[in-house]
Motif scaffolding. Structure first.
Motif, PDB file in Angstrom:
ATOM      1  N   TYR A 176       0.836  -1.206   0.000  1.00 43.23           N
ATOM      2  CA  TYR A 176       0.000   0.000   0.000  1.00 43.23           C
ATOM      3  C   TYR A 176       0.872   1.258   0.000  1.00 43.23           C
ATOM      4  CZ  TYR A 176      -3.102   3.610   1.979  1.00 43.23           C
ATOM      5  OH  TYR A 176      -3.803   4.780   2.227  1.00 43.23           O
ATOM      6  N   SER A 200      -2.844   9.567 -15.246  1.00 42.27           N
ATOM      7  CA  SER A 200      -3.319   8.177 -15.349  1.00 42.27           C
ATOM      8  C   SER A 200      -2.463   7.241 -14.511  1.00 42.27           C
ATOM      9  CB  SER A 200      -3.306   7.725 -16.812  1.00 42.27           C
ATOM     10  OG  SER A 200      -4.186   8.485 -17.585  1.00 42.27           O
ATOM     11  N   GLN A 222      -3.290   7.532 -10.835  1.00 45.13           N
ATOM     12  CA  GLN A 222      -4.532   6.848 -10.479  1.00 45.13           C
ATOM     13  C   GLN A 222      -4.346   5.329 -10.484  1.00 45.13           C
ATOM     14  OE1 GLN A 222      -7.445   8.367  -9.366  1.00 45.13           O
ATOM     15  NE2 GLN A 222      -7.794   6.237  -8.787  1.00 45.13           N
ATOM     16  N   GLU A 223      -3.547   4.822 -11.405  1.00 37.65           N
ATOM     17  CA  GLU A 223      -3.251   3.376 -11.404  1.00 37.65           C
ATOM     18  C   GLU A 223      -2.593   2.964 -10.087  1.00 37.65           C
ATOM     19  OE1 GLU A 223      -0.739   2.668 -14.724  1.00 37.65           O
ATOM     20  OE2 GLU A 223      -2.296   3.041 -16.236  1.00 37.65           O
ATOM     21  N   ASP A 255      -5.123   2.806  -7.336  1.00 35.53           N
ATOM     22  CA  ASP A 255      -5.898   1.567  -7.446  1.00 35.53           C
ATOM     23  C   ASP A 255      -5.106   0.381  -6.887  1.00 35.53           C
ATOM     24  OD1 ASP A 255      -7.902   3.044  -8.626  1.00 35.53           O
ATOM     25  OD2 ASP A 255      -7.360   2.473 -10.685  1.00 35.53           O
ATOM     26  N   GLN A 256      -3.802   0.340  -7.163  1.00 35.69           N
ATOM     27  CA  GLN A 256      -2.956  -0.724  -6.610  1.00 35.69           C
ATOM     28  C   GLN A 256      -2.913  -0.654  -5.085  1.00 35.69           C
ATOM     29  OE1 GLN A 256       0.975  -0.690  -8.386  1.00 35.69           O
ATOM     30  NE2 GLN A 256       0.141  -0.486 -10.450  1.00 35.69           N
ATOM     31  N   CYS A 259      -5.176   0.564  -3.074  1.00 38.05           N
ATOM     32  CA  CYS A 259      -6.461   0.118  -2.529  1.00 38.05           C
ATOM     33  C   CYS A 259      -6.582  -1.401  -2.576  1.00 38.05           C
ATOM     34  CB  CYS A 259      -7.610   0.772  -3.285  1.00 38.05           C
ATOM     35  SG  CYS A 259      -7.732   2.557  -3.010  1.00 38.05           S
ATOM     36  N   SER A 260      -6.107  -1.990  -3.645  1.00 33.67           N
ATOM     37  CA  SER A 260      -6.166  -3.451  -3.773  1.00 33.67           C
ATOM     38  C   SER A 260      -5.314  -4.148  -2.720  1.00 33.67           C
ATOM     39  CB  SER A 260      -5.703  -3.875  -5.167  1.00 33.67           C
ATOM     40  OG  SER A 260      -6.576  -3.388  -6.161  1.00 33.67           O
ATOM     41  N   ASP A 296      -7.236  -5.304   0.421  1.00 32.88           N
ATOM     42  CA  ASP A 296      -8.433  -6.146   0.265  1.00 32.88           C
ATOM     43  C   ASP A 296      -8.687  -7.018   1.487  1.00 32.88           C
ATOM     44  OD1 ASP A 296      -9.040  -5.097  -2.179  1.00 32.88           O
ATOM     45  OD2 ASP A 296      -8.261  -6.781  -3.355  1.00 32.88           O
ATOM     46  N   ARG A 348      -8.216   3.671   2.170  1.00 33.83           N
ATOM     47  CA  ARG A 348      -8.489   3.723   0.734  1.00 33.83           C
ATOM     48  C   ARG A 348      -8.837   5.155   0.321  1.00 33.83           C
ATOM     49  NH1 ARG A 348     -11.449  -0.998   2.090  1.00 33.83           N
ATOM     50  NH2 ARG A 348     -10.309  -2.897   1.532  1.00 33.83           N
ATOM     51  N   GLN A 395      -6.941   7.947  -2.382  1.00 31.97           N
ATOM     52  CA  GLN A 395      -7.599   8.793  -3.384  1.00 31.97           C
ATOM     53  C   GLN A 395      -7.277  10.264  -3.141  1.00 31.97           C
ATOM     54  OE1 GLN A 395      -9.125   7.706  -6.011  1.00 31.97           O
ATOM     55  NE2 GLN A 395      -9.470   5.554  -5.505  1.00 31.97           N
TER      56      GLN A 395
END
Length: 288
Positions: A203, A253, A256-257, A260-261, A263-264, A267, A277, A281
């Motif tokens: 993270y 871009s 933002q990728e 997303d990583q 946040c994943s 999980d 998360r 952002q």
């Protein structure tokens, strides 16, 4: 929810720092230390406190680690603003420490904050001696010549390099200069809780790089008044940045990728990690 958690973490961290510095008197160096930690969002301290919650650690304990990382971060900014480094007059919308006092005081302010951080990590609330030793040694590495200091040195060398850095070189530089302290902030909770640090490290590494790309974007698109600091310094100096190498839209871009990583990577924590998360952002949407 994220903004209230960020504000609460900042308030707790500021209170801890104020309490720790209260007995120090009122010499200019102590005034400067208080001045340097005041303001800012306290994002690193927030990462400590919020990640610690995932492992059942309450802020009454984790706040000492949060205050430690904010002290180290503030020290790095005070020294980075000096004429021999980035030569900045403005920080968080206020005169930098060496402008409000003088350069010698600013050096000592940074030294004092650096030492204060390790004093804070000795607090018994953080756990056993083994836990406090792990926190101390890992922060020393993250802040030193294997982390932030290395990144600062690489950045200085880049200013006089014959050719601008390539993408992989900038990525490594920023992983050290900015990412090392963010990573420590995010894994500190796992250290305090005696848990595996893998998820929080993944993270943090994604968030740290997204943070720097967002900084480069802000340097191009931001408002200096809102940011509270001088912008477009790198462009003026002809230094390579993520924006100059990738282009503005591709940099956005990529940031933002990375979010997303990040946040994943959370999980396995389910809804308990929602605030973290949201923090990821925020990194690419902040205005300063």
């Amino acid at each position: 929810m994220f903004k209230s958690a960020l504000a609460a973490a900042a308030d707790a961290t500021q209170a801890c720092l104020a309490e720790k510095m209260a007995p120090m008197g009122d010499l200019p160096v102590v005034q400067g230390m208080r001045y340097a930690v005041d303001g800012g969002k306290g994002l690193r301290g927030f990462f400590v406190i919020e990640s610690a919650r995932l492992y059942g650690i309450e802020p009454i304990a984790s706040v000492y680690a949060a205050a430690a990382i904010e002290a180290v971060h503030a020290y790095s900014l005070v020294h980075d603003d000096l004429p021999c480094m980035d030569d900045d007059d403005l920080r968080r919308g206020q005169p930098t420490v060496h402008k409000k006092w003088d350069e010698a005081t600013a050096v000592l302010v940074g030294d004092g904050l650096h030492s204060l951080a390790f004093d804070l990590l000795a607090h018994p609330a953080l756990g056993t001696a083994e836990i406090r030793l792990a926190l101390t040694s890992s922060l020393a590495r993250a802040a030193g010549a294997e982390g932030m200091v290395l990144g600062q040195a690489q950045d200085i060398l880049a200013e006089t390099a014959a050719t601008p850095l390539k993408l992989e070189q900038i990525t490594e530089l920023q992983r050290n200069k900015t990412g090392a302290l963010i990573e420590w902030s995010c894994v500190a909770g796992a250290l305090i809780g005696g848990a595996d640090r893998g998820a929080m490290r993944r993270y943090a590494q994604a968030v740290g790089l997204a943070f720097q790309i967002a900084d480069d974007i802000l340097d191009v698109e931001g408002d200096a008044v809102i940011a509270g600091k001088r912008l477009q310094k790198d462009a003026d100096a002809g230094k390579a940045t993520f924006v100059s190498l990738l282009g503005l839209e591709t940099a956005k871009s990529r940031a933002q990728e990375l979010v997303d990583q990040a946040c994943s990577a959370l999980d396995d924590f389910g809804d308990d990690a929602k605030i973290l998360r949201d923090a990821a952002q925020f990194v690419v949407k902040r205005d300063r």
